[in-house]
Write an enzyme that holds these catalytic residues in place. Structure first.
Site, PDB file in Angstrom:
ATOM      1  N   HIS A 132       0.800  -1.178   0.101  1.00  0.00           N
ATOM      2  CA  HIS A 132      -0.041  -0.134   0.104  1.00  0.00           C
ATOM      3  C   HIS A 132       0.955   1.249   0.130  1.00  0.00           C
ATOM      4  O   HIS A 132       1.963   1.221   0.297  1.00  0.00           O
ATOM      5  CB  HIS A 132      -1.051   0.057   1.207  1.00  0.00           C
ATOM      6  CG  HIS A 132      -0.209   0.198   2.612  1.00  0.00           C
ATOM      7  ND1 HIS A 132       0.047   1.442   2.965  1.00  0.00           N
ATOM      8  CD2 HIS A 132       0.008  -0.560   3.520  1.00  0.00           C
ATOM      9  CE1 HIS A 132       0.564   1.556   3.971  1.00  0.00           C
ATOM     10  NE2 HIS A 132       0.540   0.229   4.577  1.00  0.00           N
ATOM     11  N   CYS A 133       0.172   2.320  -0.288  1.00  0.00           N
ATOM     12  CA  CYS A 133       0.713   3.588  -0.040  1.00  0.00           C
ATOM     13  C   CYS A 133      -0.279   4.413   0.590  1.00  0.00           C
ATOM     14  O   CYS A 133      -0.502   4.043   1.860  1.00  0.00           O
ATOM     15  CB  CYS A 133       1.083   4.506  -1.521  1.00  0.00           C
ATOM     16  SG  CYS A 133      -0.383   4.410  -2.636  1.00  0.00           S
ATOM     17  N   SER A 134      -0.590   5.493   0.316  1.00  0.00           N
ATOM     18  CA  SER A 134      -1.463   6.439   0.937  1.00  0.00           C
ATOM     19  C   SER A 134      -2.854   6.028   0.466  1.00  0.00           C
ATOM     20  O   SER A 134      -3.739   5.286   0.959  1.00  0.00           O
ATOM     21  CB  SER A 134      -1.222   7.924   0.934  1.00  0.00           C
ATOM     22  OG  SER A 134      -0.160   8.336   1.724  1.00  0.00           O
TER      23      SER A 134
END
Length: 265
Positions: free
Chosen positions: A156-158
């Site tokens: 994931h990222c943001s």
């Protein structure tokens, strides 16, 4: 649990990449590759679902500056957490996106609108291909995914749409998934996050009545033109995606075989 048997309320665009048809008609194994946004907004009801998914390794593509203002990921069990920041100070749009997603009241909406234009987003996707931290982060994630002890792997990222989206493209292409299926997975983010996106835009306009929501919308969506900008950069710099995997990300033939052995049925 298979592809459509679960959802996370606090991460509406979370999904399993399992079931996609890859090389030689083999399918990506269900429950092995999970793409999500940051997990700090998971609800209490989401945690048992995450527990059943049982990620062994969580790859976080955020920069420390993003993580410092976000609630910590809510995790179940004791997965290995690996930080592979994909971040460029010249493209601060992710900082703004993180703030918007977290409901922070930004004073810098002008910068957000400037950094979040379609042209600026396309520039970021080109940087995904050539940027030093981008190549290190995406290449490192592929190496992790090739090791059985890291599966299931959750990344994931943001927002779970741009850096996460390009990493999904990289992994699925390495596995031999059809380009059209890869594009469909990338673009389905918009449908999955439609309600959240409208709530965010409404909240932003209520705080800043002079804000034109259409100037911010491009940064909250994925678009085919963004993906095409990255593909164009791959062809410009490397000539082919295979060469990008090999020369840009250090994905050797042996690594690719290991990836397929571990992730394909």
């Amino acid at each position: 649990m298979s592809l459509r048997e679960w959802e996370l309320v606090g991460a509406p665009n979370a999904r399993d990449l399992g079931g996609l048809v890859a090389v030689d008609g083999r399918r990506v194994r269900a429950g092995r590759l999970l793409r999500t946004p940051a997990l700090g907004r998971l609800t209490d009801e989401d945690l048992p679902v995450l527990g059943k998914l049982a990620p062994a390794c969580v790859v976080d593509l955020r920069d420390a500056s993003e993580m410092s203002v976000a609630p910590p990921d809510r995790l179940v069990g004791e997965p290995t957490v690996v930080h592979l920041p994909v971040h460029d100070p010249a493209h601060p749009v992710f900082t703004y996106v993180s703030a918007v997603l977290l409901g922070h009241d930004l004073e810098a909406y002008d910068q957000l609108a400037e950094q979040g234009t379609p042209a600026a987003m396309a520039a970021i996707y080109r940087w995904f291909v050539t940027g030093e931290s981008a190549r290190a982060g995406f290449g490192g994630a592929v190496r992790l995914a090739a090791q059985p002890g890291n599966l299931p792997l959750l990344f994931h990222c943001s927002a779970g749409k741009d850096r996460t989206g390009w990493l999904a493209v990289v992994l699925l292409t390495a596995l031999g998934v059809d380009d059209a299926a890869i594009r469909d997975d990338y673009l389905c983010n918009n449908e999955l996050t439609a309600s959240l996106r409208e709530v965010l835009l409404e909240a932003m306009v209520s705080r800043h009545p002079t804000l034109d929501p259409e100037t911010v919308r491009p940064v909250l969506e994925v678009r085919a033109e963004y993906l095409d900008a990255a593909y164009d950069e791959v062809r410009r710099v490397h000539g082919s995606f295979d060469a990008y995997l090999r020369d840009g990300l250090g994905v050797t033939d042996e690594l690719r075989e290991a990836l397929r052995d571990n992730l394909l049925e």
